[in-house]
Design a protein around this motif. Structure first.
Motif, PDB file in Angstrom:
ATOM      1  N   ILE A 183     -53.133  -2.083 -20.046  1.00  0.00           N
ATOM      2  CA  ILE A 183     -51.998  -2.365 -19.165  1.00  0.00           C
ATOM      3  C   ILE A 183     -52.128  -1.608 -17.849  1.00  0.00           C
ATOM      4  CG2 ILE A 183     -50.485  -2.805 -21.130  1.00  0.00           C
ATOM      5  CD1 ILE A 183     -49.142  -0.054 -20.503  1.00  0.00           C
ATOM      6  N   GLY A 184     -51.403  -2.099 -16.837  1.00  0.00           N
ATOM      7  CA  GLY A 184     -51.400  -1.480 -15.523  1.00  0.00           C
ATOM      8  C   GLY A 184     -49.997  -1.435 -14.950  1.00  0.00           C
ATOM      9  N   PRO A 185     -49.857  -1.010 -13.685  1.00  0.00           N
ATOM     10  CA  PRO A 185     -48.535  -0.837 -13.092  1.00  0.00           C
ATOM     11  C   PRO A 185     -47.726  -2.120 -13.014  1.00  0.00           C
ATOM     12  CG  PRO A 185     -50.277  -0.665 -11.432  1.00  0.00           C
ATOM     13  CD  PRO A 185     -50.941  -0.642 -12.764  1.00  0.00           C
ATOM     14  N   GLU A 186     -48.386  -3.251 -12.786  1.00  0.00           N
ATOM     15  CA  GLU A 186     -47.670  -4.518 -12.692  1.00  0.00           C
ATOM     16  C   GLU A 186     -47.024  -4.896 -14.027  1.00  0.00           C
ATOM     17  OE1 GLU A 186     -51.776  -5.319 -14.131  1.00  0.00           O
ATOM     18  OE2 GLU A 186     -50.890  -4.064 -12.561  1.00  0.00           O
ATOM     19  N   ASP A 187     -47.596  -4.395 -15.122  1.00  0.00           N
ATOM     20  CA  ASP A 187     -47.022  -4.654 -16.451  1.00  0.00           C
ATOM     21  C   ASP A 187     -45.856  -3.732 -16.742  1.00  0.00           C
ATOM     22  OD1 ASP A 187     -49.205  -6.512 -17.167  1.00  0.00           O
ATOM     23  OD2 ASP A 187     -50.427  -4.696 -17.188  1.00  0.00           O
ATOM     24  N   VAL A 188     -45.922  -2.520 -16.217  1.00  0.00           N
ATOM     25  CA  VAL A 188     -44.931  -1.484 -16.534  1.00  0.00           C
ATOM     26  C   VAL A 188     -43.663  -1.634 -15.708  1.00  0.00           C
ATOM     27  CG1 VAL A 188     -44.498   1.007 -16.356  1.00  0.00           C
ATOM     28  CG2 VAL A 188     -46.665   0.169 -17.335  1.00  0.00           C
ATOM     29  N   GLU A 189     -43.810  -1.987 -14.436  1.00  0.00           N
ATOM     30  CA  GLU A 189     -42.686  -1.916 -13.486  1.00  0.00           C
ATOM     31  C   GLU A 189     -41.434  -2.665 -13.939  1.00  0.00           C
ATOM     32  OE1 GLU A 189     -41.933  -2.020  -8.684  1.00  0.00           O
ATOM     33  OE2 GLU A 189     -43.703  -3.027  -9.500  1.00  0.00           O
ATOM     34  N   PRO A 190     -41.534  -3.886 -14.486  1.00  0.00           N
ATOM     35  CA  PRO A 190     -40.310  -4.612 -14.855  1.00  0.00           C
ATOM     36  C   PRO A 190     -39.486  -3.935 -15.958  1.00  0.00           C
ATOM     37  CG  PRO A 190     -42.195  -6.096 -14.755  1.00  0.00           C
ATOM     38  CD  PRO A 190     -42.729  -4.703 -14.700  1.00  0.00           C
ATOM     39  N   HIS A 191     -40.069  -2.978 -16.668  1.00  0.00           N
ATOM     40  CA  HIS A 191     -39.400  -2.373 -17.824  1.00  0.00           C
ATOM     41  C   HIS A 191     -38.723  -1.047 -17.505  1.00  0.00           C
ATOM     42  CE1 HIS A 191     -41.222  -5.358 -20.483  1.00  0.00           C
ATOM     43  NE2 HIS A 191     -42.372  -5.134 -19.856  1.00  0.00           N
ATOM     44  N   LEU A 192     -38.831  -0.575 -16.263  1.00  0.00           N
ATOM     45  CA  LEU A 192     -38.322   0.749 -15.921  1.00  0.00           C
ATOM     46  C   LEU A 192     -36.860   0.703 -15.500  1.00  0.00           C
ATOM     47  CD1 LEU A 192     -41.333   2.039 -13.763  1.00  0.00           C
ATOM     48  CD2 LEU A 192     -40.956   2.381 -16.209  1.00  0.00           C
ATOM     49  N   ASP A 193     -36.093   1.675 -15.979  1.00  0.00           N
ATOM     50  CA  ASP A 193     -34.726   1.844 -15.506  1.00  0.00           C
ATOM     51  C   ASP A 193     -34.300   3.294 -15.713  1.00  0.00           C
ATOM     52  OD1 ASP A 193     -33.904   2.145 -18.207  1.00  0.00           O
ATOM     53  OD2 ASP A 193     -33.454   0.009 -18.388  1.00  0.00           O
ATOM     54  N   GLU A 194     -33.028   3.582 -15.480  1.00  0.00           N
ATOM     55  CA  GLU A 194     -32.550   4.963 -15.552  1.00  0.00           C
ATOM     56  C   GLU A 194     -32.581   5.531 -16.967  1.00  0.00           C
ATOM     57  OE1 GLU A 194     -29.027   2.198 -15.935  1.00  0.00           O
ATOM     58  OE2 GLU A 194     -30.815   2.367 -14.658  1.00  0.00           O
ATOM     59  N   ASN A 195     -32.738   4.665 -17.969  1.00  0.00           N
ATOM     60  CA  ASN A 195     -32.781   5.131 -19.354  1.00  0.00           C
ATOM     61  C   ASN A 195     -34.198   5.193 -19.916  1.00  0.00           C
ATOM     62  OD1 ASN A 195     -29.973   5.468 -19.609  1.00  0.00           O
ATOM     63  ND2 ASN A 195     -29.712   3.269 -19.951  1.00  0.00           N
ATOM     64  N   THR A 196     -35.198   5.039 -19.057  1.00  0.00           N
ATOM     65  CA  THR A 196     -36.594   5.142 -19.483  1.00  0.00           C
ATOM     66  C   THR A 196     -36.974   6.618 -19.609  1.00  0.00           C
ATOM     67  OG1 THR A 196     -37.153   3.060 -18.373  1.00  0.00           O
ATOM     68  CG2 THR A 196     -38.975   4.531 -18.955  1.00  0.00           C
ATOM     69  N   ILE A 197     -37.280   7.064 -20.820  1.00  0.00           N
ATOM     70  CA  ILE A 197     -37.610   8.476 -21.019  1.00  0.00           C
ATOM     71  C   ILE A 197     -39.026   8.792 -20.563  1.00  0.00           C
ATOM     72  CG2 ILE A 197     -35.993   8.621 -22.941  1.00  0.00           C
ATOM     73  CD1 ILE A 197     -38.401   8.701 -24.846  1.00  0.00           C
ATOM     74  N   GLY A 198     -39.874   7.755 -20.490  1.00  0.00           N
ATOM     75  CA  GLY A 198     -41.239   7.976 -20.064  1.00  0.00           C
ATOM     76  C   GLY A 198     -42.076   6.727 -20.259  1.00  0.00           C
ATOM     77  N   VAL A 199     -43.294   6.796 -19.770  1.00  0.00           N
ATOM     78  CA  VAL A 199     -44.300   5.753 -19.972  1.00  0.00           C
ATOM     79  C   VAL A 199     -45.474   6.399 -20.702  1.00  0.00           C
ATOM     80  CG1 VAL A 199     -45.877   4.117 -18.867  1.00  0.00           C
ATOM     81  CG2 VAL A 199     -43.594   4.524 -17.882  1.00  0.00           C
ATOM     82  N   ALA A 200     -46.003   5.720 -21.700  1.00  0.00           N
ATOM     83  CA  ALA A 200     -47.189   6.196 -22.420  1.00  0.00           C
ATOM     84  C   ALA A 200     -48.378   5.326 -22.042  1.00  0.00           C
ATOM     85  CB  ALA A 200     -46.952   6.146 -23.924  1.00  0.00           C
TER      86      ALA A 200
END
Length: 459
Positions: A183-200
């Motif tokens: 995966i890359g940033p284009e896959d991750v970005e749509p899932h981020l919000d203020e309740n995202t504790i982190g990205v693995a």
């Protein structure tokens, strides 16, 4: 005891194991014991039926260490690592290993971490710290209705999904795609919000040995912090790759050189070259370890802080890890990893020359392994090849389907480890070619395997 029984016992002592013709204890707790020799023979005979580690190309786990390391392990099996009052030098050696790994991963200053049973425990601890720190950033208490989430790809180890289920975190899993297995940033970005504790993100996936676009994901998180005010940390699951990339790809930035990387886990019992089980969790800074997870106890004779999931645990593999770090150093690890990579490349070239296989991601940064699949449909599949190799030659070369949405893709993976010489590589290549030749003549060995859903290769 009658004369016949005495004679039978005497014969077994003289000629061999008394369980040669008797059923071994297996269902009920034995009413009486046996001699140490008989117990050793019983267990040894059971284990004689297991596979040959030298031909098991499925496991990432270390199956060989130097005789000197084995002696060090044997003489320290009695030590309980958690008892720092009795074993203060062992505690100091743990801290030495943490400092050395922090240096290897380019930590910017003093930090902290822990020895764990493996990367699974390290991931649980690292992810818990992500959750606790998110709660602190948001100013939330433990009873808050806000639901935390964690973003990762379908290429992760199952322990990430376990963490989410065990600790009430929503998993936001990025599915894979045919031809795109990281995966890359284009896959991750749509899932981020203020309740995202982190990205693995993964450094060296179990499935193909490649890495997620960690630099790209970091850059995304830096931008999100600047534009949206969301400080979302990045955890790198370097279970397999943490002892590979620093030596094969030293200029590749994936570690604490990247601003949002706050914690890293690595398995000492994989490419750290130590027997199982030993893992490590390293934080960027001391503040990245949530203090609510640290407990103080003094019932072993000394006041200590602890935040691991396990309490009592053996010291032997920790000491073996330190042995390897000082035994090999950077130059030694680089030598070992380069040898494995060279042999993996040789295997890939021989598989390509057969004209039967597609090599997956051979031009990308990768663990020392070969991930490959059939280039066409010869009337049998990768599961058939894996079975034929095992049945004919004793090789364990796993075949498996990839996670959703790439689950229609079946691949094989041959892990090339320290004990696999060039002669072994050449022999394996010939055996694969011969296995395919046999299947060319007889067709599929297990037609049902093509319809079987397999979740992955496991660790």
């Amino acid at each position: 005891m009658d004369e016949h029984t005495r004679s039978s016992h005497a014969d077994s002592d003289l000629f061999g194991n008394r369980f040669a013709t008797r059923e071994v204890p297996s269902r009920t707790f034995p009413a009486s014991g046996m001699s140490a020799l008989d117990a050793m023979r019983l267990v040894s005979q059971d284990l004689a039926l297991e596979g040959d580690p030298a031909r098991n190309l499925a496991t990432f786990v270390t199956t060989w260490m130097e005789p000197e390391a084995q002696r060090l392990i044997a003489t320290n099996l009695h030590r309980n690592f958690i008892d720092h009052a009795e074993y203060p030098r062992t505690a100091e050696i743990e801290q030495r290993c943490i400092r050395m790994l922090a240096d290897l991963f380019h930590a910017p200053g003093p930090t902290t971490g822990a020895r764990t049973q493996g990367s699974s425990e390290a991931i649980m601890l690292g992810a818990m710290s992500l959750k606790w720190n998110w709660r602190q950033r948001r100013g939330l208490d433990r009873d808050s209705p806000q639901a935390p989430n964690l973003v990762f790809g379908g290429d992760v180890h199952v322990v990430w999904e376990k963490f989410c289920r065990y600790f009430d975190v929503e998993p936001r899993i990025v599915p894979l795609q045919p031809g795109k297995y990281t995966i890359g940033p284009e896959d991750v970005e749509p899932h981020l919000d203020e309740n995202t504790i982190g990205v693995a993100a993964v450094l060296g996936t179990t499935f193909t040995g490649h890495k997620d676009d960690i630099t790209g994901i970091n850059d995304l998180l830096v931008r999100v912090k600047s534009e949206r005010g969301l400080d979302i940390p990045l955890h790198v699951d370097a279970a397999s790759g943490g002892f590979v990339w620093p030596f094969l790809y030293p200029d590749s930035a994936w570690d604490f050189r990247l601003e949002q990387v706050r914690s890293i886990n690595v398995s000492g019992h994989k490419f750290g070259l130590v027997y199982p089980g030993i893992g490590w969790l390293i934080f960027r800074e001391r503040a990245d370890l949530a203090q609510d997870l640290v407990f103080t106890e003094n019932y072993l004779g000394k006041t200590d802080e602890t935040f691991t999931l396990n309490f009592s645990t053996g010291s032997a593999m920790l000491l073996a890890q330190y042995y390897n770090l000082v035994r090999y150093g950077r130059a030694g690890y680089r030598y070992v990893m380069t040898n494995m990579q060279t042999n993996a490349q040789a295997l890939a070239e021989q598989l390509k020359a057969m004209g039967r296989f597609e090599i997956i991601g051979e031009d990308e940064e990768q663990l020392p392994l070969v991930a490959f699949r059939l280039a066409g449909d010869p009337g049998y599949d990768e599961f058939d090849i894996a079975w034929q190799l095992s049945a004919e030659r004793g090789w364990m070369v796993p075949a498996y389907t990839l996670p959703p949405d790439a689950h229609e893709v079946t691949i094989m993976r041959a892990l090339v480890k320290e004990t696999m010489s060039r002669e072994h590589v050449d022999t394996l290549a010939r055996d694969i070619d011969q296995a395919c030749g046999t299947l060319d003549k007889k067709g599929s060995a297990h037609a049902s395997e093509r319809r079987k859903v397999v979740t992955g290769p496991g660790h």
